[in-house]
Design a protein around this motif. Structure first.
Motif, PDB file in Angstrom:
ATOM      1  N   GLN A   1      -2.834   7.772   2.464  1.00 34.19           N
ATOM      2  CA  GLN A   1      -2.681   6.421   2.997  1.00 34.19           C
ATOM      3  C   GLN A   1      -3.041   6.367   4.483  1.00 34.19           C
ATOM      4  OE1 GLN A   1      -1.952   3.616   1.308  1.00 34.19           O
ATOM      5  NE2 GLN A   1      -1.969   4.801  -0.595  1.00 34.19           N
TER       6      GLN A   1
ATOM      7  N   TYR B   1       0.619  11.908  -0.526  1.00 30.02           N
ATOM      8  CA  TYR B   1       0.409  10.465  -0.646  1.00 30.02           C
ATOM      9  C   TYR B   1       0.342   9.801   0.722  1.00 30.02           C
ATOM     10  CZ  TYR B   1       1.230   5.612  -1.996  1.00 30.02           C
ATOM     11  OH  TYR B   1       1.129   4.250  -2.158  1.00 30.02           O
ATOM     12  N   GLU B   2       1.239  10.201   1.613  1.00 28.98           N
ATOM     13  CA  GLU B   2       1.228   9.628   2.955  1.00 28.98           C
ATOM     14  C   GLU B   2      -0.032  10.015   3.717  1.00 28.98           C
ATOM     15  OE1 GLU B   2       4.794  11.054   4.663  1.00 28.98           O
ATOM     16  OE2 GLU B   2       6.121   9.734   3.481  1.00 28.98           O
TER      17      GLU B   2
ATOM     18  N   ASP C   1       4.930  13.359  -1.952  1.00 26.94           N
ATOM     19  CA  ASP C   1       5.076  12.294  -0.953  1.00 26.94           C
ATOM     20  C   ASP C   1       4.244  12.596   0.294  1.00 26.94           C
ATOM     21  OD1 ASP C   1       6.762  10.979  -2.645  1.00 26.94           O
ATOM     22  OD2 ASP C   1       8.602  11.745  -1.710  1.00 26.94           O
ATOM     23  N   THR C   2       4.197  13.859   0.695  1.00 26.81           N
ATOM     24  CA  THR C   2       3.400  14.220   1.866  1.00 26.81           C
ATOM     25  C   THR C   2       1.913  13.972   1.626  1.00 26.81           C
ATOM     26  OG1 THR C   2       5.039  15.919   2.467  1.00 26.81           O
ATOM     27  CG2 THR C   2       2.837  16.088   3.460  1.00 26.81           C
TER      28      THR C   2
END
Length: 345
Positions: free
Chosen positions: A293, A289-290, A286-287
């Motif tokens: 983005q 991916y963020e 998640d880190t």
């Protein structure tokens, strides 16, 4: 129905018939066919007409959501004696609520527009998409005789089976070219077609353009090429995994015979994979991916700011030039500050 089908098939003379741009007469006298034939013309096509026709068909399929839309267009090129060269094409319109009636006003308008840019190009024929010429195409052919004495027909046949043959009429592309002629049989005349061979010739500029198009046009950057390669690799891996999953499912269901060697290989492959379904992996994923983005968002903001900065520079340049030419006098606000007019102009 059979009579109609027979008539549609017979609008094309046998492939053994030679083609000529002048009139070819066929008559049956005492069961002997006499033919007045001329030498075959040399038909040359460039890659651009082929790409245009293919794009026209694909676009109509997507727009109208039908598998076999009616495609109609004009061929532009040059003719020098027996040599005919197809250089470009443009689409044609059909009059609404009519039985294949060509919009001649639109045709003349587009032809004249092309003549202004390419004076050497003439209307030499038309194109469509069908398995073979039929009576419908003969009726369309009659509408083009006013623009060209012998309008050629270039037909895209998507279902054509490509075969290797020594025949001169054998083609390596799903296109067939036809030349119109008149057949006299039993003292009656009618318009028919003769299939003619063609060659595809390209120049250096055309080869560069085709290669540029095949690579994705202007967006064909190295990054995009790298991402496309990765996407293809992931897609292939996904398809192979689906095959393995189906095999395991069939073995469990008793529909496939188990192969212990394959099962051992699958077990070793699964055991070698790192454990990915845990809390720490999900948090790290998640880190990452963020971060990706956020990087894309910042890149978009930077690009927008650059465009806005260019716009402001152009605005300042235009207003500065207006003031130098003696524009309106500046209006001062309170305490000598520029007024609203100066801020916006």
């Amino acid at each position: 129905m059979s009579a109609m089908d027979t008539d549609e098939v017979s609008v094309v003379l046998p492939s053994t018939t030679q083609s000529g741009l002048s009139l070819s007469l066929y008559a049956i006298v005492s069961f002997v066919e006499v033919s007045l034939l001329t030498t075959s013309p040399t038909l040359i096509s460039h890659p651009l007409p082929i790409l245009n026709i293919s794009e026209h068909l694909t676009r109509l399929k997507l727009q109208r959501n039908i598998p076999e839309p009616f495609v109609l267009g004009a061929l532009l090129g040059t003719q020098n004696g027996r040599e005919v060269e197809i250089v470009n094409t443009f689409e044609l319109a059909i009059v609404e609520d009519s039985n294949d009636l060509v919009d001649h006003e639109f045709l003349v308008s587009r032809r004249d527009q092309y003549k202004q840019v390419f004076p050497s190009l003439e209307f030499i024929g038309w194109y469509t998409v069908a398995p073979r010429p039929k009576a419908r195409h003969i009726a369309l052919h009659e509408q083009f005789t006013g623009y060209c004495s012998t309008p050629l027909l270039l037909m895209l046949t998507p279902t054509l089976a490509l075969v290797s043959s020594a025949d001169v009429n054998a083609q390596t592309l799903p296109f067939k070219a036809y030349e119109p002629t008149i057949e006299l049989r039993d003292r009656k005349s009618r318009s028919v077609y003769i299939e003619v061979p063609y060659n595809v010739e390209t120049g250096e500029a055309e080869r560069i353009a085709v290669d540029w198009t095949a690579r994705g046009g202007g967006s064909g950057t190295s990054l995009e090429s790298h991402l496309q390669t990765q996407r293809s690799a992931v897609k292939m891996l996904h398809e192979r995994i689906l095959v393995l999953v189906k095999y395991i499912t069939d073995v469990i269901a008793g529909q496939a015979r188990p192969d212990h060697a394959i099962l051992r290989s699958l077990a070793a492959l699964v055991a070698s994979l790192p454990a990915s379904e845990n809390k720490y992996f999900r948090e790290e994923f998640d880190t990452e991916y963020e971060d990706v983005q956020l990087t894309a968002y910042l890149s978009s903001l930077t690009k927008s700011s650059n465009i806005l900065n260019d716009l402001v520079d152009k605005h300042i340049l235009m207003t500065a030039g207006k003031e130098e030419r003696g524009g309106p006098r500046r209006r001062m606000g309170r305490q000598g500050a520029p007024g609203d007019w100066d801020r916006f102009h």
